[in-house]
Design a protein around this motif. Structure first.
Motif, PDB file in Angstrom:
ATOM      1  N   ALA A 182       0.832  -1.202   0.000  1.00  7.48           N
ATOM      2  CA  ALA A 182       0.000   0.000   0.000  1.00  7.48           C
ATOM      3  C   ALA A 182       0.866   1.252   0.000  1.00  7.48           C
ATOM      4  O   ALA A 182       0.574   2.233  -0.705  1.00  7.48           O
ATOM      5  N   ALA A 183       1.953   1.243   0.778  1.00  7.66           N
ATOM      6  CA  ALA A 183       2.866   2.380   0.822  1.00  7.66           C
ATOM      7  C   ALA A 183       3.541   2.592  -0.532  1.00  7.66           C
ATOM      8  O   ALA A 183       3.599   3.724  -1.049  1.00  7.66           O
ATOM      9  N   MET A 184       4.036   1.514  -1.103  1.00  7.88           N
ATOM     10  CA  MET A 184       4.730   1.617  -2.395  1.00  7.88           C
ATOM     11  C   MET A 184       3.783   2.027  -3.519  1.00  7.88           C
ATOM     12  O   MET A 184       4.127   2.858  -4.370  1.00  7.88           O
ATOM     13  N   GLU A 185       2.604   1.449  -3.521  1.00  4.15           N
ATOM     14  CA  GLU A 185       1.634   1.794  -4.577  1.00  4.15           C
ATOM     15  C   GLU A 185       1.225   3.259  -4.502  1.00  4.15           C
ATOM     16  O   GLU A 185       0.972   3.910  -5.522  1.00  4.15           O
ATOM     17  N   TYR A 186       1.176   3.794  -3.287  1.00  4.08           N
ATOM     18  CA  TYR A 186       0.850   5.211  -3.128  1.00  4.08           C
ATOM     19  C   TYR A 186       1.953   6.088  -3.715  1.00  4.08           C
ATOM     20  O   TYR A 186       1.688   7.054  -4.442  1.00  4.08           O
ATOM     21  N   LEU A 187       3.216   5.747  -3.417  1.00  2.84           N
ATOM     22  CA  LEU A 187       4.331   6.508  -3.980  1.00  2.84           C
ATOM     23  C   LEU A 187       4.346   6.421  -5.505  1.00  2.84           C
ATOM     24  O   LEU A 187       4.582   7.420  -6.196  1.00  2.84           O
ATOM     25  N   ILE A 195      12.696   4.909  -6.120  1.00  2.00           N
ATOM     26  CA  ILE A 195      12.319   4.831  -4.711  1.00  2.00           C
ATOM     27  C   ILE A 195      13.373   4.015  -3.967  1.00  2.00           C
ATOM     28  O   ILE A 195      13.674   2.881  -4.348  1.00  2.00           O
ATOM     29  N   ALA A 196      13.911   4.588  -2.896  1.00  2.00           N
ATOM     30  CA  ALA A 196      14.894   3.883  -2.074  1.00  2.00           C
ATOM     31  C   ALA A 196      14.176   3.144  -0.945  1.00  2.00           C
ATOM     32  O   ALA A 196      13.046   3.475  -0.583  1.00  2.00           O
ATOM     33  N   TYR A 197      14.853   2.137  -0.420  1.00  2.00           N
ATOM     34  CA  TYR A 197      14.291   1.373   0.705  1.00  2.00           C
ATOM     35  C   TYR A 197      15.309   1.294   1.822  1.00  2.00           C
ATOM     36  O   TYR A 197      16.456   0.871   1.621  1.00  2.00           O
ATOM     37  N   ILE A 198      14.898   1.750   3.020  1.00  2.00           N
ATOM     38  CA  ILE A 198      15.733   1.600   4.214  1.00  2.00           C
ATOM     39  C   ILE A 198      15.108   0.493   5.058  1.00  2.00           C
ATOM     40  O   ILE A 198      14.033   0.669   5.627  1.00  2.00           O
ATOM     41  N   GLY A 199      15.771  -0.644   5.091  1.00  2.00           N
ATOM     42  CA  GLY A 199      15.220  -1.819   5.764  1.00  2.00           C
ATOM     43  C   GLY A 199      15.786  -2.009   7.158  1.00  2.00           C
ATOM     44  O   GLY A 199      16.742  -1.352   7.573  1.00  2.00           O
ATOM     45  N   GLY A 200      15.171  -2.945   7.873  1.00  2.00           N
ATOM     46  CA  GLY A 200      15.650  -3.315   9.199  1.00  2.00           C
ATOM     47  C   GLY A 200      16.639  -4.462   9.103  1.00  2.00           C
ATOM     48  O   GLY A 200      17.113  -4.804   8.014  1.00  2.00           O
ATOM     49  N   PRO A 201      16.967  -5.095  10.227  1.00  2.00           N
ATOM     50  CA  PRO A 201      17.916  -6.211  10.231  1.00  2.00           C
ATOM     51  C   PRO A 201      17.440  -7.358   9.331  1.00  2.00           C
ATOM     52  O   PRO A 201      16.240  -7.623   9.234  1.00  2.00           O
ATOM     53  N   VAL A 215      10.152  -4.763  -3.552  1.00  2.00           N
ATOM     54  CA  VAL A 215      10.618  -5.302  -4.842  1.00  2.00           C
ATOM     55  C   VAL A 215       9.428  -5.640  -5.736  1.00  2.00           C
ATOM     56  O   VAL A 215       9.422  -5.338  -6.936  1.00  2.00           O
ATOM     57  N   HIS A 216       8.406  -6.264  -5.162  1.00  2.00           N
ATOM     58  CA  HIS A 216       7.208  -6.643  -5.910  1.00  2.00           C
ATOM     59  C   HIS A 216       6.524  -5.426  -6.521  1.00  2.00           C
ATOM     60  O   HIS A 216       6.107  -5.450  -7.691  1.00  2.00           O
ATOM     61  N   SER A 217       6.402  -4.361  -5.761  1.00  2.00           N
ATOM     62  CA  SER A 217       5.695  -3.174  -6.235  1.00  2.00           C
ATOM     63  C   SER A 217       6.457  -2.466  -7.347  1.00  2.00           C
ATOM     64  O   SER A 217       5.859  -1.964  -8.301  1.00  2.00           O
ATOM     65  N   ILE A 218       7.777  -2.421  -7.218  1.00  2.00           N
ATOM     66  CA  ILE A 218       8.586  -1.803  -8.272  1.00  2.00           C
ATOM     67  C   ILE A 218       8.459  -2.595  -9.571  1.00  2.00           C
ATOM     68  O   ILE A 218       8.309  -2.034 -10.661  1.00  2.00           O
ATOM     69  N   ALA A 219       8.466  -3.916  -9.459  1.00  2.00           N
ATOM     70  CA  ALA A 219       8.290  -4.760 -10.640  1.00  2.00           C
ATOM     71  C   ALA A 219       6.909  -4.537 -11.250  1.00  2.00           C
ATOM     72  O   ALA A 219       6.749  -4.523 -12.479  1.00  2.00           O
ATOM     73  N   GLU A 223       9.395  -1.545 -13.464  1.00  2.00           N
ATOM     74  CA  GLU A 223      10.780  -1.175 -13.189  1.00  2.00           C
ATOM     75  C   GLU A 223      11.515  -2.362 -12.561  1.00  2.00           C
ATOM     76  O   GLU A 223      10.903  -3.360 -12.180  1.00  2.00           O
ATOM     77  N   VAL A 224      12.816  -2.226 -12.433  1.00  2.00           N
ATOM     78  CA  VAL A 224      13.634  -3.236 -11.763  1.00  2.00           C
ATOM     79  C   VAL A 224      14.257  -2.594 -10.530  1.00  2.00           C
ATOM     80  O   VAL A 224      14.827  -1.502 -10.619  1.00  2.00           O
ATOM     81  N   ALA A 225      14.128  -3.241  -9.403  1.00  2.00           N
ATOM     82  CA  ALA A 225      14.677  -2.695  -8.166  1.00  2.00           C
ATOM     83  C   ALA A 225      16.197  -2.574  -8.264  1.00  2.00           C
ATOM     84  O   ALA A 225      16.878  -3.515  -8.647  1.00  2.00           O
ATOM     85  N   ASP A 226      16.697  -1.398  -7.949  1.00  2.00           N
ATOM     86  CA  ASP A 226      18.141  -1.133  -7.983  1.00  2.00           C
ATOM     87  C   ASP A 226      18.726  -1.504  -6.618  1.00  2.00           C
ATOM     88  O   ASP A 226      18.390  -0.883  -5.612  1.00  2.00           O
TER      89      ASP A 226
END
Length: 355
Positions: A182-187, A195-201, A215-219, A223-226
């Motif tokens: 939902a967050a990615m689709e909104y962006l 779009i960059a991703y800051i992930g946790g551990p 990754v799924h939303s970018i695809a 697009e291809v996730a960088d």
């Protein structure tokens, strides 16, 4: 109360037809009380009011319920203490979960011992051993794994927040994948593609699900996730600031950042401001959790809300059900997550800010 009794009649008829004995849950439903209350009626009847005790005893007699002696012996030796293990006691998200745990524990005459592991396995083991040595009754863990002392056999444990990949463990979590989608689709709907991703551990199951959604939303947007736009933190504010700095150091252009939790998102916003850029004019930021600080930050944070207090309350309910001796099957409770739009996100700029 009569309505609850009517609801149990089909179940009672099926049980009798199959020749199955009544269990403690059937007694609780018939009496209109919790399984913990039935347990108290059996082990400490003096702790109940006369009306409640009468209802429970009537249900026991009507259903011809015979207590499990072994389970009853375990109940009478209970400490009425449960342990809540958190990896970071300073986290406002975990504090809301603990508040929910406390609320249900108090209603059921349990006390809560809070254990801050600071990601230290030895600390974690010491707290877990309080349960195996019968100094505490059960454990609610907010860690991405189960203490190794519980590795063999079923134990009085519930996993909250992180969904441990073990069908024998009861867990309560949020739908991380759909929430992150939902967050990615909104962006993406706002025109963002870089779009960059800051992930946790990497050990965090919640992070794995949120990153998979990224990754799924970018695809899905063609697009291809960088991989250079994916960096990791430890869910703290400081790690969010450092992660954003690492993204800038790579000199890769991006117009939005999706962070795996709100604290890292707040740190990322600080780093963007320190660079002389504006949120969301130059870079949009989305978090995950909806901690209380999120709505009061500058700008207020767009985020994916998860019901932290509800997760804590449900985890406590499920643990107390296990401790009641009713031998419930392992359960996996998943709450929905909801996107909350605030001022930290906006349309993608015509040109991405320099990396």
């Amino acid at each position: 109360m009569p309505s609850k009794q009517r609801q149990t009649e089909p179940e009672e008829a099926t049980r009798k037809k199959l020749g199955k004995p009544a269990n403690i849950r059937a007694v609780a439903a018939a009496a209109g009380v919790s399984t913990a209350t039935v347990s108290r009626a059996l082990s400490s009847p003096e702790r109940l009011g006369a009306d409640t005790l009468e209802r429970v005893q009537a249900a026991i007699q009507r259903l011809q319920y015979t207590p499990n002696v072994q389970a009853q012996n375990m109940r009478t030796s209970q400490t009425r203490l449960i342990i809540a293990l958190v990896p970071d006691i300073a986290s406002p998200f975990f504090s809301e979960i603990v508040r929910g745990i406390e609320r249900i524990a108090h209603r059921n005459d349990y006390s809560v011992l809070l254990g801050d592991t600071e990601f230290d396995e030895q600390r974690e083991q010491r707290y877990a051993k309080l349960v195996t040595s019968r100094q505490a009754d059960g454990l609610i863990t907010m860690l991405p794994h189960i203490p190794s002392v519980f590795a063999e056999g079923r134990a009085p444990i519930v996993n909250a927040c992180e969904c441990v990949d073990d069908p024998s463990i009861t867990s309560v979590s949020v739908d991380n994948f759909r929430g992150a989608c939902a967050a990615m689709e909104y962006l993406i709907a706002l025109g963002h593609r870089r779009i960059a991703y800051i992930g946790g551990p990497e050990s965090s199951s919640a992070n794995k699900e949120r990153e998979a959604a990224y990754v799924h939303s970018i695809a899905g947007a063609g697009e291809v996730a960088d991989p250079d736009l994916i960096v990791r933190g430890d869910y703290s504010v400081d790690s969010g600031t450092a992660a954003l700095g690492a993204l800038f150091a790579k000199q890769k252009q991006f117009t939005a950042v999706f962070c795996a939790n709100d604290e890292m998102a707040l740190g990322a916003i600080n780093a963007i401001k320190q660079r002389g850029l504006q949120v969301p004019k130059d870079i949009s930021v989305i978090g995950f959790d909806d901690i209380k600080f999120a709505r009061h930050f500058d700008p207020p944070l767009t985020t994916v809300a998860q019901p932290a207090s509800d997760i804590g309350m449900e985890a406590a309910r499920l643990l107390i059900e296990i401790l009641s001796g009713s031998n419930p099957p392992p359960q996996k409770r998943v709450y929905p997550a909801h996107l909350i739009v605030r001022a930290s996100t906006g349309p993608a700029p015509a040109a991405a800010p320099p990396g």
